[in-house]
Design a protein around this motif. Structure first.
Motif, PDB file in Angstrom:
ATOM      1  N   THR A 152       0.819  -1.216   0.000  1.00 43.16           N
ATOM      2  CA  THR A 152       0.000   0.000   0.000  1.00 43.16           C
ATOM      3  C   THR A 152       0.855   1.270   0.000  1.00 43.16           C
ATOM      4  O   THR A 152       0.321   2.369  -0.137  1.00 43.16           O
ATOM      5  N   HIS A 153       2.158   1.093   0.137  1.00 41.37           N
ATOM      6  CA  HIS A 153       3.027   2.268   0.158  1.00 41.37           C
ATOM      7  C   HIS A 153       3.058   2.957  -1.198  1.00 41.37           C
ATOM      8  O   HIS A 153       3.187   2.320  -2.235  1.00 41.37           O
ATOM      9  N   ASP A 154       2.930   4.281  -1.155  1.00 44.00           N
ATOM     10  CA  ASP A 154       2.972   5.071  -2.386  1.00 44.00           C
ATOM     11  C   ASP A 154       3.397   6.470  -1.966  1.00 44.00           C
ATOM     12  O   ASP A 154       2.618   7.193  -1.329  1.00 44.00           O
ATOM     13  N   ILE A 155       4.614   6.851  -2.301  1.00 44.12           N
ATOM     14  CA  ILE A 155       5.068   8.169  -1.833  1.00 44.12           C
ATOM     15  C   ILE A 155       4.232   9.291  -2.444  1.00 44.12           C
ATOM     16  O   ILE A 155       4.225  10.404  -1.943  1.00 44.12           O
ATOM     17  N   GLY A 156       3.490   8.980  -3.513  1.00 42.35           N
ATOM     18  CA  GLY A 156       2.656  10.004  -4.145  1.00 42.35           C
ATOM     19  C   GLY A 156       1.327  10.235  -3.455  1.00 42.35           C
ATOM     20  O   GLY A 156       0.644  11.233  -3.709  1.00 42.35           O
ATOM     21  N   ARG A 157       0.966   9.341  -2.553  1.00 46.99           N
ATOM     22  CA  ARG A 157      -0.351   9.450  -1.894  1.00 46.99           C
ATOM     23  C   ARG A 157      -0.454  10.744  -1.085  1.00 46.99           C
ATOM     24  O   ARG A 157       0.377  11.033  -0.241  1.00 46.99           O
ATOM     25  N   GLY A 158      -1.479  11.532  -1.382  1.00 48.81           N
ATOM     26  CA  GLY A 158      -1.699  12.784  -0.661  1.00 48.81           C
ATOM     27  C   GLY A 158      -0.722  13.892  -1.035  1.00 48.81           C
ATOM     28  O   GLY A 158      -0.714  14.963  -0.419  1.00 48.81           O
ATOM     29  N   ARG A 159       0.112  13.595  -2.039  1.00 46.92           N
ATOM     30  CA  ARG A 159       1.113  14.598  -2.437  1.00 46.92           C
ATOM     31  C   ARG A 159       1.009  14.925  -3.920  1.00 46.92           C
ATOM     32  O   ARG A 159       1.947  15.439  -4.516  1.00 46.92           O
ATOM     33  N   GLY A 160      -0.111  14.559  -4.526  1.00 49.25           N
ATOM     34  CA  GLY A 160      -0.310  14.852  -5.943  1.00 49.25           C
ATOM     35  C   GLY A 160       0.401  13.881  -6.870  1.00 49.25           C
ATOM     36  O   GLY A 160       0.708  14.223  -8.010  1.00 49.25           O
ATOM     37  N   GLY A 161       0.658  12.686  -6.365  1.00 55.48           N
ATOM     38  CA  GLY A 161       1.280  11.672  -7.220  1.00 55.48           C
ATOM     39  C   GLY A 161       2.777  11.565  -7.031  1.00 55.48           C
ATOM     40  O   GLY A 161       3.410  12.431  -6.395  1.00 55.48           O
ATOM     41  N   VAL A 162       3.340  10.499  -7.588  1.00 52.80           N
ATOM     42  CA  VAL A 162       4.758  10.198  -7.407  1.00 52.80           C
ATOM     43  C   VAL A 162       5.645  11.316  -7.945  1.00 52.80           C
ATOM     44  O   VAL A 162       6.611  11.728  -7.309  1.00 52.80           O
ATOM     45  N   LYS A 163       5.291  11.830  -9.110  1.00 53.69           N
ATOM     46  CA  LYS A 163       6.109  12.843  -9.749  1.00 53.69           C
ATOM     47  C   LYS A 163       6.214  14.085  -8.869  1.00 53.69           C
ATOM     48  O   LYS A 163       7.300  14.603  -8.621  1.00 53.69           O
ATOM     49  N   ALA A 164       5.058  14.533  -8.384  1.00 51.03           N
ATOM     50  CA  ALA A 164       5.031  15.726  -7.529  1.00 51.03           C
ATOM     51  C   ALA A 164       5.755  15.459  -6.213  1.00 51.03           C
ATOM     52  O   ALA A 164       6.466  16.337  -5.694  1.00 51.03           O
ATOM     53  N   ALA A 165       5.583  14.259  -5.687  1.00 48.15           N
ATOM     54  CA  ALA A 165       6.228  13.927  -4.412  1.00 48.15           C
ATOM     55  C   ALA A 165       7.747  13.969  -4.559  1.00 48.15           C
ATOM     56  O   ALA A 165       8.446  14.571  -3.738  1.00 48.15           O
ATOM     57  N   LEU A 166       8.247  13.343  -5.609  1.00 42.07           N
ATOM     58  CA  LEU A 166       9.704  13.319  -5.790  1.00 42.07           C
ATOM     59  C   LEU A 166      10.256  14.717  -6.041  1.00 42.07           C
ATOM     60  O   LEU A 166      11.363  15.041  -5.604  1.00 42.07           O
ATOM     61  N   ALA A 167       9.454  15.540  -6.705  1.00 38.79           N
ATOM     62  CA  ALA A 167       9.900  16.916  -6.974  1.00 38.79           C
ATOM     63  C   ALA A 167      10.029  17.715  -5.674  1.00 38.79           C
ATOM     64  O   ALA A 167      10.742  18.710  -5.611  1.00 38.79           O
ATOM     65  N   GLN A 168       9.318  17.247  -4.621  1.00 37.09           N
ATOM     66  CA  GLN A 168       9.383  17.931  -3.325  1.00 37.09           C
ATOM     67  C   GLN A 168      10.624  17.557  -2.515  1.00 37.09           C
ATOM     68  O   GLN A 168      10.943  18.195  -1.517  1.00 37.09           O
ATOM     69  N   LYS A 208      15.596  10.609 -11.679  1.00 35.27           N
ATOM     70  CA  LYS A 208      15.214  11.595 -12.697  1.00 35.27           C
ATOM     71  C   LYS A 208      14.222  12.628 -12.154  1.00 35.27           C
ATOM     72  O   LYS A 208      14.243  13.793 -12.565  1.00 35.27           O
ATOM     73  N   LEU A 209      13.348  12.204 -11.263  1.00 34.55           N
ATOM     74  CA  LEU A 209      12.254  13.082 -10.846  1.00 34.55           C
ATOM     75  C   LEU A 209      12.539  13.923  -9.611  1.00 34.55           C
ATOM     76  O   LEU A 209      11.781  14.839  -9.293  1.00 34.55           O
ATOM     77  N   VAL A 210      13.621  13.628  -8.890  1.00 32.71           N
ATOM     78  CA  VAL A 210      13.916  14.490  -7.731  1.00 32.71           C
ATOM     79  C   VAL A 210      14.500  15.807  -8.221  1.00 32.71           C
ATOM     80  O   VAL A 210      14.972  15.898  -9.354  1.00 32.71           O
ATOM     81  N   GLN A 211      14.438  16.816  -7.358  1.00 29.46           N
ATOM     82  CA  GLN A 211      15.010  18.117  -7.719  1.00 29.46           C
ATOM     83  C   GLN A 211      16.481  17.958  -8.062  1.00 29.46           C
ATOM     84  O   GLN A 211      17.226  17.297  -7.339  1.00 29.46           O
ATOM     85  N   HIS A 212      16.872  18.561  -9.166  1.00 37.62           N
ATOM     86  CA  HIS A 212      18.265  18.422  -9.588  1.00 37.62           C
ATOM     87  C   HIS A 212      19.228  19.066  -8.608  1.00 37.62           C
ATOM     88  O   HIS A 212      19.022  20.181  -8.159  1.00 37.62           O
ATOM     89  N   ARG A 213      20.275  18.344  -8.268  1.00 35.52           N
ATOM     90  CA  ARG A 213      21.394  18.884  -7.477  1.00 35.52           C
ATOM     91  C   ARG A 213      22.656  18.248  -8.037  1.00 35.52           C
ATOM     92  O   ARG A 213      22.652  17.075  -8.404  1.00 35.52           O
ATOM     93  N   ASP A 214      23.716  18.982  -8.035  1.00 36.91           N
ATOM     94  CA  ASP A 214      24.964  18.442  -8.575  1.00 36.91           C
ATOM     95  C   ASP A 214      25.453  17.222  -7.787  1.00 36.91           C
ATOM     96  O   ASP A 214      26.114  16.351  -8.335  1.00 36.91           O
ATOM     97  N   GLU A 215      25.138  17.218  -6.489  1.00 32.90           N
ATOM     98  CA  GLU A 215      25.612  16.102  -5.662  1.00 32.90           C
ATOM     99  C   GLU A 215      24.833  14.815  -5.920  1.00 32.90           C
ATOM    100  O   GLU A 215      25.283  13.744  -5.546  1.00 32.90           O
TER     101      GLU A 215
END
Lengths: 372, 372
Positions: free
Chosen positions: B292-308, B334-341
């Protein structure tokens, strides 16, 4: 006059070749293990007309849970009717198509649910171990009784493909050409592992009673789990993503711990459905035949065995198949004696292993051409 | 004087940082579902020394059948000791390494085998549904009690990686950098299917008694099958080919129907071993949390969650992983906020998913560098 849907239907109806299903008693047979089955019956479906020169017979070999009804009739279509019918890729107006339920099966041919004439009771767990080679010997005997001495072609997928390869090695003089699909010279350890998960689920079901269950009270739970295990390996994640993704079954979303994903309810349903129609002892018999099958046994190994295969061969593999991986199909193609007619067809399908039962337009044209 | 093996041992021995295991009572917690657990204990392993500025804490999150003993001691080595030890890739002389058994587990933290203070009996099947987020909230509370407000890094594989990602989203202000390994934003339908095969095997075992089994008579057969299912997905066919191929277990080759392949006896043994040490209700609790785990739940979906997700991230994936396929790791990167590290490390290993527990020299250097 342009053909309307109706006139096309009428035309198809008229052209339909009738299916005939019969039971052929082949008497006693001695198995590879030395065990003797005193009376063996084989259920046979034939569709089409055997030519006067008996040179148009095509034998079809079914997979684990298949049966002799490859073609069926309009009311009860067989599992390979999409491929084999009047005017089809395997045209029953041209070919005399023969399909037999395998030895050890549970759809009419002698198997664990059959009556042992020596006891008057069903064999159940006392049904002996049978090998894929035993299955082929039984088919050969049955064909002899039917007056068919040679086969223009033999075709089969999965476990059926194992029989196809064995036919080419055991009775080369009778075999014109062969088409093994999504199969193996021998199973990978991973495929054996999948089978054992299913096996353990069946034998752990208390209803199994070491195979001595009553026909009215079979180990349906264990068999259903075995089928679930099978189904996951027959398809691909891409297909499951497209069809179900992570959707929940409707109506039970209140409590997350009660949540059932559609993929789960689908698999549970498929498991239940098979458990209602298939015999658990038969399932175990066929799993063991597959696990222990090795075309290299007694022939100096797989490489030497395939080098002995003399007839033209069309090998069909599915790139996404996780049960009979494509490298196994490539190996068969590579190791058989070279002939210009030989062909390796690699199909890409998100159906995975099951593509051989569904992707008729992908596999059909090559089969049609190779048979003609 | 050159170091001899003995003097090296002695040196290592001397340098060894001691493990400490404690139980931390965090009181009552309210779960995401609204259910309340009145008294929650968390078992915690710490290794190393917390710096005076408390800025060297690294949290480790375990997988499905793991526990708090990530490092262990010389006599009883933990499951990640190859990675984490004095002088290791995660150097316990530098980092204060904290590992907790998850909520719902069965190795010391409150779970189905714990006594429900309201009834005086074990929770068993009445243990409530817990989510991966609940597990993280419990870890956070535990750390607060231990006086640790911020984590330099969080690292975990498989289910542990799910916790790692959730940490980054639930408590961004406390998290320095994260290393999710061989994990997923949410399980694929195929992974859910594998879990359900294990689940059905457990609940179909008559010893399960709808979860109300006696601790002395647990559903070992069902749990063993579930573990067999797991093991096949944790490894690869290449490994099984190399280790077992189609070899039979010695001593039982007389009758082919009794033949047991080494791959079968290996899996059955692994199944039995887990069933002896793990609780079935706990296994079901953790499977459901994963499904049942879904990091996108309540956060506008996986894409939006990873962008956070704001902290630096090292994503490690195994190319041969069939349970948490590499495309899931690539998606996270790919979907997390870009950082050089940020970094994506793709490891190739015939261990498949289990590489995160075994291939220390493949994953260790990148982890060491990313933490420093």
């Amino acid at each position: 006059m342009p053909l309307t849907a109706k006139s096309l239907d009428a035309k198809t109806e008229k052209r339909e070749v009738e299916e005939s299903v019969q039971v052929v008693s082949i008497g006693s047979i001695t198995l590879e293990s030395g065990a003797i089955l005193p009376e063996v019956d084989v259920v046979v479906e034939t569709v089409g007309t055997l030519s006067t020169r008996t040179n148009n017979a095509v034998l079809v070999c079914h997979a684990l849970t298949g049966d002799a009804r490859a073609v069926g009739d309009m009311g009860n279509q067989g599992w390979w009717r999409g491929l084999i019918h009047s005017g089809g890729y395997v045209n029953t107006e041209e070919w005399f198509v023969i399909t037999m339920n395998v030895l050890g099966g549970c759809s009419g041919t002698t198997g664990p649910t059959s009556i042992n004439p020596e006891t008057g009771e069903a064999y159940r767990s006392s049904f002996p171990y049978v090998s894929v080679r035993d299955m082929v010997h039984v088919q050969k005997r049955c064909l002899e009784i039917l007056g068919i001495d040679s086969l223009h072609g033999i075709i089969g997928g999965s476990m059926g493909g194992m029989l196809v390869l064995e036919w080419g090695l055991l009775y080369p003089e009778c075999v014109g050409r062969i088409i093994p699909i999504a199969t193996a010279s021998s199973l990978t350890p991973t495929a054996i592992a999948y089978n054992d998960i299913g096996r353990q689920a069946i034998v752990s079901d208390p209803a199994f009673k070491e195979g001595e269950y009553d026909a009215n009270c079979p180990p349906v739970k264990g068999l259903a789990i075995a089928r679930m295990m099978g189904m996951v390996t027959y398809r691909t994640n891409s297909l499951f993503e497209k069809r179900f993704s992570r959707a929940l079954q409707e109506g039970i979303e209140e409590n997350p711990s009660d949540s059932v994903f559609q993929i789960e309810s689908y698999l549970r349903y498929q498991g239940k459905k098979l458990a209602e129609r298939f015999d658990a002892n038969s399932y175990l018999t066929l799993l063991k035949a597959m696990d222990t099958h090795d075309i290299g046994r007694g022939r100096g190994g797989v490489k030497a065995a395939l080098a002995q295969l003399r007839c033209p061969i069309l090998v069909i593999g599915i790139q996404e198949d996780i049960l009979f991986p494509i490298h196994q199909q490539r190996e068969i193609y590579k190791l058989v004696q070279h002939r210009d007619e030989n062909q390796l067809l690699e199909v890409s399908s998100e159906y995975g292993h099951d593509a051989f039962l569904l992707e008729f337009d992908e596999i059909g044209p090559a089969i049609q051409k190779f048979l003609s």
